[in-house]
Design a protein around this motif. Structure first.
Motif, PDB file in Angstrom:
ATOM      1  N   PHE A  14       0.820  -1.206   0.000  1.00  0.00           N
ATOM      2  CA  PHE A  14       0.000   0.000   0.000  1.00  0.00           C
ATOM      3  C   PHE A  14       0.858   1.260   0.000  1.00  0.00           C
ATOM      4  CE2 PHE A  14      -3.599  -2.540   2.084  1.00  0.00           C
ATOM      5  CZ  PHE A  14      -4.162  -2.821   0.846  1.00  0.00           C
ATOM      6  N   LYS A  15       1.977   1.220   0.707  1.00  0.00           N
ATOM      7  CA  LYS A  15       2.876   2.377   0.750  1.00  0.00           C
ATOM      8  C   LYS A  15       3.458   2.637  -0.649  1.00  0.00           C
ATOM      9  CE  LYS A  15       5.451   4.067   4.296  1.00  0.00           C
ATOM     10  NZ  LYS A  15       6.321   3.934   5.440  1.00  0.00           N
ATOM     11  N   GLU A  16       3.790   1.574  -1.370  1.00  0.00           N
ATOM     12  CA  GLU A  16       4.320   1.721  -2.726  1.00  0.00           C
ATOM     13  C   GLU A  16       3.278   2.321  -3.669  1.00  0.00           C
ATOM     14  OE1 GLU A  16       7.415   1.257  -4.157  1.00  0.00           O
ATOM     15  OE2 GLU A  16       8.001   1.174  -2.047  1.00  0.00           O
ATOM     16  N   LEU A  17       2.012   1.975  -3.447  1.00  0.00           N
ATOM     17  CA  LEU A  17       0.955   2.512  -4.303  1.00  0.00           C
ATOM     18  C   LEU A  17       0.888   4.032  -4.243  1.00  0.00           C
ATOM     19  CD1 LEU A  17      -2.008   0.025  -3.766  1.00  0.00           C
ATOM     20  CD2 LEU A  17      -0.671   0.361  -5.847  1.00  0.00           C
ATOM     21  N   THR A  18       1.181   4.609  -3.083  1.00  0.00           N
ATOM     22  CA  THR A  18       1.107   6.070  -2.959  1.00  0.00           C
ATOM     23  C   THR A  18       2.212   6.771  -3.744  1.00  0.00           C
ATOM     24  OG1 THR A  18       2.414   6.123  -0.924  1.00  0.00           O
ATOM     25  CG2 THR A  18       0.012   5.958  -0.685  1.00  0.00           C
ATOM     26  N   LYS A  19       3.219   6.041  -4.191  1.00  0.00           N
ATOM     27  CA  LYS A  19       4.301   6.630  -4.980  1.00  0.00           C
ATOM     28  C   LYS A  19       3.962   6.716  -6.460  1.00  0.00           C
ATOM     29  CE  LYS A  19       7.849   5.024  -1.788  1.00  0.00           C
ATOM     30  NZ  LYS A  19       9.024   4.156  -1.614  1.00  0.00           N
TER      31      LYS A  19
ATOM     32  N   TRP B 104      -1.005  11.952  -4.051  1.00  0.00           N
ATOM     33  CA  TRP B 104      -2.247  11.579  -3.387  1.00  0.00           C
ATOM     34  C   TRP B 104      -1.916  10.947  -2.058  1.00  0.00           C
ATOM     35  CZ3 TRP B 104      -3.721   6.484  -2.240  1.00  0.00           C
ATOM     36  CH2 TRP B 104      -2.927   5.492  -2.791  1.00  0.00           C
ATOM     37  N   LYS B 105      -2.922  10.838  -1.217  1.00  0.00           N
ATOM     38  CA  LYS B 105      -2.696  10.192   0.072  1.00  0.00           C
ATOM     39  C   LYS B 105      -3.935   9.385   0.457  1.00  0.00           C
ATOM     40  CE  LYS B 105      -4.185  14.171   2.778  1.00  0.00           C
ATOM     41  NZ  LYS B 105      -3.839  15.112   3.808  1.00  0.00           N
ATOM     42  N   ASP B 106      -3.724   8.415   1.292  1.00  0.00           N
ATOM     43  CA  ASP B 106      -4.794   7.567   1.789  1.00  0.00           C
ATOM     44  C   ASP B 106      -5.373   8.224   3.034  1.00  0.00           C
ATOM     45  OD1 ASP B 106      -6.484   5.579   2.631  1.00  0.00           O
ATOM     46  OD2 ASP B 106      -4.924   4.110   3.028  1.00  0.00           O
ATOM     47  N   VAL B 107      -6.648   8.559   2.982  1.00  0.00           N
ATOM     48  CA  VAL B 107      -7.293   9.207   4.124  1.00  0.00           C
ATOM     49  C   VAL B 107      -8.333   8.286   4.771  1.00  0.00           C
ATOM     50  CG1 VAL B 107      -6.915  11.542   3.274  1.00  0.00           C
ATOM     51  CG2 VAL B 107      -9.000  10.322   2.639  1.00  0.00           C
TER      52      VAL B 107
END
Length: 131
Positions: free
Chosen positions: A39-44, A85-88
């Protein structure tokens, strides 16, 4: 029956949508840390949003029928790119109680600054003008 069997066999060889790979990953199980890393990689990944505008009209099937059909006269698609973008969604607590969990991604656009909001609105207006 033979046609159905042959079709199923052919589709199983192609694996549309990588269903087999997904099932294998479920069987193997993924550690919580590995899932978090994914999931952290997806934000890149640089985000894009496809905007679609359609010009259409409706027609009746017949003069006595009340059912209508939508006919698309013109369609325009534009890609809107933005910087980050970010996960909220918050944290998912207690998933370790279950042997399997499904994650649903619901994308929503929320512009954090005026320049991005103005740029998005400009893309929308250009699409509507083309239709």
């Amino acid at each position: 029956f033979v046609f159905h069997l042959a079709t199923q066999w052919g589709l199983s060889m192609m694996d549309p949508g990588n269903v087999h790979a997904a099932l294998v990953s479920l069987e193997e199980g993924t550690e919580d840390k590995a899932t978090s890393a994914i999931f952290k990689e997806l934000t890149k990944i640089p985000p894009t949003v496809d905007l679609t505008a359609e010009a259409y009209h409706t027609t009746r099937s017949s003069s006595r029928s009340s059912s209508t059909q939508t006919v698309i006269d013109h369609r325009e698609v534009a890609e809107f790119r933005y910087a980050s973008w970010k996960d909220v969604s918050g944290s998912a607590v207690g998933l370790d109680k279950y042997p399997l969990a499904a994650v649903e991604v619901v994308a929503m656009i929320s512009c954090d600054d005026t320049a991005t909001a103005d740029s998005l609105e400009s893309v929308k207006e250009r699409l509507l003008d083309k239709c």
